[in-house]
Design an enzyme around this catalytic site. Sequence first.
Site, PDB file in Angstrom:
ATOM      1  N   GLY A   3      35.988  33.920  56.560  1.00 11.48           N
ATOM      2  CA  GLY A   3      36.978  33.823  55.340  1.00 11.48           C
ATOM      3  C   GLY A   3      36.182  34.614  54.056  1.00 11.48           C
ATOM      4  CG  HIS A  13      40.770  26.356  58.377  1.00 11.81           C
ATOM      5  ND1 HIS A  13      40.605  25.319  57.396  1.00 11.81           N
ATOM      6  CD2 HIS A  13      39.303  26.845  58.438  1.00 11.81           C
ATOM      7  CE1 HIS A  13      39.567  25.013  56.930  1.00 11.81           C
ATOM      8  NE2 HIS A  13      38.594  25.860  57.656  1.00 11.81           N
ATOM      9  CD  GLU A  47      49.340  27.118  52.662  1.00  8.68           C
ATOM     10  OE1 GLU A  47      49.592  28.240  52.387  1.00  8.68           O
ATOM     11  OE2 GLU A  47      49.988  26.033  52.340  1.00  8.68           O
ATOM     12  CB  SER A  97      37.701  24.654  49.554  1.00  4.03           C
ATOM     13  OG  SER A  97      36.705  23.825  49.981  1.00  4.03           O
ATOM     14  N   GLY A 144      36.729  22.159  60.900  1.00  8.63           N
ATOM     15  CA  GLY A 144      37.831  21.105  61.083  1.00  8.63           C
ATOM     16  C   GLY A 144      38.555  20.906  59.640  1.00  8.63           C
TER      17      GLY A 144
END
Length: 283
Positions: free
Chosen positions: A149, A39, A37, A187, A33
Amino acid sequence: MTMKVIESLSQMRSWSRMMHHEGHTIGLVPTMGYLHEGHLSLIQTARKHSDRTVVSIFVNPTQFAPGEDLEAYPRDFQRDRRICEEQGADVVFYPSNEIMYPEDHKTYVVTEDLAGRLCGASRPIHFKGVTTIVTKLFNIVEPDVAVFGQKDAQQALIIKRMVRDLNFDVEILISPTVREEDGLAMSSRNKYMTHGQRRQAPVLYQSLQMAKDEFVKGDLSPELIKNNIIDNIKTASEAKIDYVQIVNTEDFTETDLEKGDILIALAVFFGKARLIDNVIIKR
Ligand code: PAF
């Protein structure tokens, strides 16, 4: 199709089985959660490679050691939900701690050796928590594709190895790191930094780029390149280095650096934020 929020295991399973029954493929984006950007780019990669996209949002307690930032980890479910909807996700899977880890939970998944190197040296239980929760998510959602990622390079490589070793029927896609304009990797933990620390943090990516150029030129030994990274980072007064390593991508050791892909990885504290970043040299 309007986006669904699913909190129960049985509903998540039924939805996935129905999608598969109808002939659709499912892409999973596991997250904790507080989406940024980075994600969003994972969600778009999942959408490109599958018919239906599930974003899981779960701050996984087993990957945090006592004293780490589990309680402080930023959370904003309503915002995350809105972002997932805007990004075209089909489901947000949002289970509770009690559902994912009932009190008598006793089973973990460990990728031996790899989980103890790089970040694992200072976070010894971290990857055991990651591989366990990712296994659980794979078993519940049954995705065809899962996207992770590149910023968490060690995590991505460990998950790939777990999928291979345990014969999971899921394709792992690695999406490039998304960066702020000054190069800092996005992050959720960047928000822990003070203004002054944030101003200094781009030194990490600058040092990695410099190291990549030096490595590709081939004039300096890995040891010297590593020392140059350390010296460069030390010019930032707020930086406290956890590690800087140049390793092979197979077992994260310093052997066989002459052939195969190379991972230059680092973890550095700026105040309360432990930032990680890396570059991979493909050969
Ligand atoms: O990368 C993360 O956000 C987490 O480690 C993951 C993969 C969602 C597992 O909790």
